[in-house]
Write a protein that holds these residues in place. Structure first.
Motif, PDB file in Angstrom:
ATOM      1  N   ARG A  37      14.779   8.134  53.383  1.00 17.22           N
ATOM      2  CA  ARG A  37      15.818   7.510  52.567  1.00 17.22           C
ATOM      3  C   ARG A  37      15.963   6.042  52.911  1.00 17.22           C
ATOM      4  NH1 ARG A  37      20.448  10.525  54.731  1.00 17.22           N
ATOM      5  NH2 ARG A  37      19.057  10.501  56.486  1.00 17.22           N
ATOM      6  N   GLY A  38      16.376   5.262  51.944  1.00 18.94           N
ATOM      7  CA  GLY A  38      16.695   3.864  52.190  1.00 18.94           C
ATOM      8  C   GLY A  38      15.533   2.925  51.917  1.00 18.94           C
ATOM      9  N   ARG A  39      15.649   1.735  52.486  1.00 20.25           N
ATOM     10  CA  ARG A  39      14.700   0.661  52.231  1.00 20.25           C
ATOM     11  C   ARG A  39      14.149   0.143  53.552  1.00 20.25           C
ATOM     12  NH1 ARG A  39      17.835  -3.129  47.955  1.00 20.25           N
ATOM     13  NH2 ARG A  39      15.959  -4.338  48.215  1.00 20.25           N
ATOM     14  N   LEU A  40      12.967  -0.469  53.489  1.00 24.99           N
ATOM     15  CA  LEU A  40      12.334  -1.046  54.674  1.00 24.99           C
ATOM     16  C   LEU A  40      11.810  -2.431  54.317  1.00 24.99           C
ATOM     17  CD1 LEU A  40      11.442  -0.354  57.624  1.00 24.99           C
ATOM     18  CD2 LEU A  40       9.221   0.202  56.649  1.00 24.99           C
ATOM     19  N   VAL A 121      -1.188  -3.454  47.301  1.00 26.71           N
ATOM     20  CA  VAL A 121      -0.541  -4.606  46.644  1.00 26.71           C
ATOM     21  C   VAL A 121       0.952  -4.341  46.483  1.00 26.71           C
ATOM     22  CG1 VAL A 121      -0.402  -5.890  44.472  1.00 26.71           C
ATOM     23  CG2 VAL A 121      -2.621  -5.430  45.505  1.00 26.71           C
ATOM     24  N   LEU A 122       1.330  -3.125  46.084  1.00 23.31           N
ATOM     25  CA  LEU A 122       2.751  -2.792  45.932  1.00 23.31           C
ATOM     26  C   LEU A 122       3.486  -2.892  47.265  1.00 23.31           C
ATOM     27  CD1 LEU A 122       2.596   0.288  43.529  1.00 23.31           C
ATOM     28  CD2 LEU A 122       3.224  -2.063  42.969  1.00 23.31           C
ATOM     29  N   LEU A 123       2.831  -2.472  48.350  1.00 24.53           N
ATOM     30  CA  LEU A 123       3.462  -2.547  49.670  1.00 24.53           C
ATOM     31  C   LEU A 123       3.615  -3.989  50.136  1.00 24.53           C
ATOM     32  CD1 LEU A 123       1.640   0.410  51.455  1.00 24.53           C
ATOM     33  CD2 LEU A 123       4.016   0.355  50.718  1.00 24.53           C
ATOM     34  N   ALA A 124       2.745  -4.870  49.667  1.00 30.20           N
ATOM     35  CA  ALA A 124       2.790  -6.272  50.081  1.00 30.20           C
ATOM     36  C   ALA A 124       3.761  -7.112  49.254  1.00 30.20           C
ATOM     37  CB  ALA A 124       1.388  -6.868  49.991  1.00 30.20           C
ATOM     38  N   MET A 125       4.247  -6.570  48.147  1.00 30.92           N
ATOM     39  CA  MET A 125       5.167  -7.328  47.297  1.00 30.92           C
ATOM     40  C   MET A 125       6.520  -7.507  47.980  1.00 30.92           C
ATOM     41  SD  MET A 125       4.328  -5.697  43.591  1.00 30.92           S
ATOM     42  CE  MET A 125       5.419  -6.791  42.718  1.00 30.92           C
ATOM     43  N   PRO A 126       7.201  -8.607  47.674  1.00 28.80           N
ATOM     44  CA  PRO A 126       8.535  -8.802  48.267  1.00 28.80           C
ATOM     45  C   PRO A 126       9.533  -7.775  47.735  1.00 28.80           C
ATOM     46  CG  PRO A 126       8.014 -10.584  46.744  1.00 28.80           C
ATOM     47  CD  PRO A 126       6.796  -9.725  46.844  1.00 28.80           C
ATOM     48  N   GLY A 127      10.511  -7.465  48.556  1.00 30.91           N
ATOM     49  CA  GLY A 127      11.543  -6.514  48.164  1.00 30.91           C
ATOM     50  C   GLY A 127      12.536  -7.130  47.197  1.00 30.91           C
ATOM     51  N   GLN A 128      13.291  -6.263  46.540  1.00 32.67           N
ATOM     52  CA  GLN A 128      14.315  -6.735  45.612  1.00 32.67           C
ATOM     53  C   GLN A 128      15.522  -7.235  46.395  1.00 32.67           C
ATOM     54  OE1 GLN A 128      15.175  -3.291  43.231  1.00 32.67           O
ATOM     55  NE2 GLN A 128      13.667  -3.849  41.684  1.00 32.67           N
ATOM     56  N   LYS A 129      16.028  -8.367  46.001  1.00 31.01           N
ATOM     57  CA  LYS A 129      17.260  -8.882  46.606  1.00 31.01           C
ATOM     58  C   LYS A 129      18.433  -8.114  46.014  1.00 31.01           C
ATOM     59  CE  LYS A 129      15.468 -12.655  48.611  1.00 31.01           C
ATOM     60  NZ  LYS A 129      15.267 -12.712  50.010  1.00 31.01           N
ATOM     61  N   GLY A 130      19.410  -7.859  46.817  1.00 29.81           N
ATOM     62  CA  GLY A 130      20.579  -7.131  46.350  1.00 29.81           C
ATOM     63  C   GLY A 130      20.332  -5.630  46.332  1.00 29.81           C
ATOM     64  N   ALA A 131      21.313  -4.909  45.890  1.00 31.54           N
ATOM     65  CA  ALA A 131      21.234  -3.450  45.881  1.00 31.54           C
ATOM     66  C   ALA A 131      20.292  -2.977  44.772  1.00 31.54           C
ATOM     67  CB  ALA A 131      22.619  -2.854  45.672  1.00 31.54           C
ATOM     68  N   ASN A 132      19.625  -1.873  45.041  1.00 34.81           N
ATOM     69  CA  ASN A 132      18.855  -1.201  44.007  1.00 34.81           C
ATOM     70  C   ASN A 132      19.160   0.293  44.095  1.00 34.81           C
ATOM     71  OD1 ASN A 132      17.217  -0.108  46.032  1.00 34.81           O
ATOM     72  ND2 ASN A 132      15.448  -1.377  45.546  1.00 34.81           N
ATOM     73  N   LEU A 133      18.410   1.103  43.409  1.00 36.74           N
ATOM     74  CA  LEU A 133      18.648   2.541  43.343  1.00 36.74           C
ATOM     75  C   LEU A 133      18.588   3.198  44.725  1.00 36.74           C
ATOM     76  CD1 LEU A 133      19.029   5.000  41.475  1.00 36.74           C
ATOM     77  CD2 LEU A 133      16.550   5.136  41.309  1.00 36.74           C
ATOM     78  N   TYR A 134      17.875   2.579  45.665  1.00 34.19           N
ATOM     79  CA  TYR A 134      17.617   3.191  46.968  1.00 34.19           C
ATOM     80  C   TYR A 134      18.489   2.646  48.093  1.00 34.19           C
ATOM     81  CZ  TYR A 134      13.731   4.782  44.257  1.00 34.19           C
ATOM     82  OH  TYR A 134      12.968   5.345  43.277  1.00 34.19           O
ATOM     83  N   ILE A 138      18.717  -5.293  52.897  1.00 35.73           N
ATOM     84  CA  ILE A 138      18.922  -5.421  54.335  1.00 35.73           C
ATOM     85  C   ILE A 138      18.531  -6.838  54.760  1.00 35.73           C
ATOM     86  CG2 ILE A 138      18.305  -4.528  56.596  1.00 35.73           C
ATOM     87  CD1 ILE A 138      17.328  -1.989  55.025  1.00 35.73           C
ATOM     88  N   PRO A 139      19.494  -7.662  55.140  1.00 37.17           N
ATOM     89  CA  PRO A 139      19.145  -8.995  55.630  1.00 37.17           C
ATOM     90  C   PRO A 139      18.309  -8.889  56.904  1.00 37.17           C
ATOM     91  CG  PRO A 139      21.515  -8.806  55.287  1.00 37.17           C
ATOM     92  CD  PRO A 139      20.927  -7.448  55.118  1.00 37.17           C
ATOM     93  N   ARG A 140      17.472  -9.858  57.132  1.00 34.05           N
ATOM     94  CA  ARG A 140      16.561  -9.822  58.276  1.00 34.05           C
ATOM     95  C   ARG A 140      17.309  -9.701  59.606  1.00 34.05           C
ATOM     96  NH1 ARG A 140      10.926 -11.789  59.080  1.00 34.05           N
ATOM     97  NH2 ARG A 140      10.715 -11.943  61.307  1.00 34.05           N
ATOM     98  N   ASP A 145      17.943  -2.971  63.440  1.00 32.06           N
ATOM     99  CA  ASP A 145      18.873  -2.036  64.054  1.00 32.06           C
ATOM    100  C   ASP A 145      18.713  -0.632  63.459  1.00 32.06           C
ATOM    101  OD1 ASP A 145      20.923  -0.851  65.376  1.00 32.06           O
ATOM    102  OD2 ASP A 145      22.520  -2.028  64.458  1.00 32.06           O
ATOM    103  N   PRO A 146      18.245   0.362  64.250  1.00 31.44           N
ATOM    104  CA  PRO A 146      18.051   1.702  63.718  1.00 31.44           C
ATOM    105  C   PRO A 146      19.353   2.449  63.473  1.00 31.44           C
ATOM    106  CG  PRO A 146      17.432   1.644  66.033  1.00 31.44           C
ATOM    107  CD  PRO A 146      17.772   0.227  65.619  1.00 31.44           C
TER     108      PRO A 146
END
Length: 148
Positions: A37-40, A121-134, A138-140, A145-146
């Motif tokens: 779950r979540g984003r990385l 290529v999809l894994l190398a793309m930048p993440g979406q800023k702001g909230a998304n469905l998932y 997460i700011p850097r 922090d786990p």
């Protein structure tokens, strides 16, 4: 801890083991690595890939120094490599979540070389800023922090 206070007591069995595991820092990190779950963030994913590649290189060098038969080498170098690959799937799925895609896109990597390249290529793309469905972005500063 009473009924309805939102906390669950560590009981017997696997659920109790997971609850007790989450009490230690290393346990929280292990649970965090295996969570789908979540984003990385991109940098965390590629840091794991770099560490995993270094680990495989060390295993390969170590196995090269051993002068033994092939079946034993498979257990000496192959089994630890497979164990280290286990967190790769949840981390890749969470990385895809960060780009706003479903984890099912990871199945495309099984479709010959072109599918693997597309997923890479999809894994190398930048993440979406702001909230998304998932989840929230997460700011850097907070990404390492786990406990989040």
């Amino acid at each position: 801890m009473g009924i309805g206070d939102g906390r669950r007591q560590a009981g017997p069995g696997f659920a109790g083991f997971i609850d007790r595991l989450g009490e230690s820092r290393s346990g929280r990190t292990l649970i965090w690595c295996l969570d789908f779950r979540g984003r990385l963030p991109r940098w965390q994913f590629w840091l794991y890939i770099a560490a995993f590649t270094g680990y495989l290189a060390l295993l390969n060098m170590w196995a090269g120094y051993l002068d033994e038969e092939t079946p034993r080498l498979i257990w000496v170098a192959g089994a630890p490599a497979i164990v280290a690959m286990v967190p790769l799937v949840p981390l890749a799925i969470r990385r895809l979540h960060d780009t706003g895609r479903n984890g099912a896109w990871l199945l495309l990597s099984f479709c010959a070389a072109i599918g693997f390249i597309i997923v890479l290529v999809l894994l190398a793309m930048p993440g979406q800023k702001g909230a998304n469905l998932y989840g929230e972005w997460i700011p850097r500063a907070r990404a390492h922090d786990p406990r989040r």
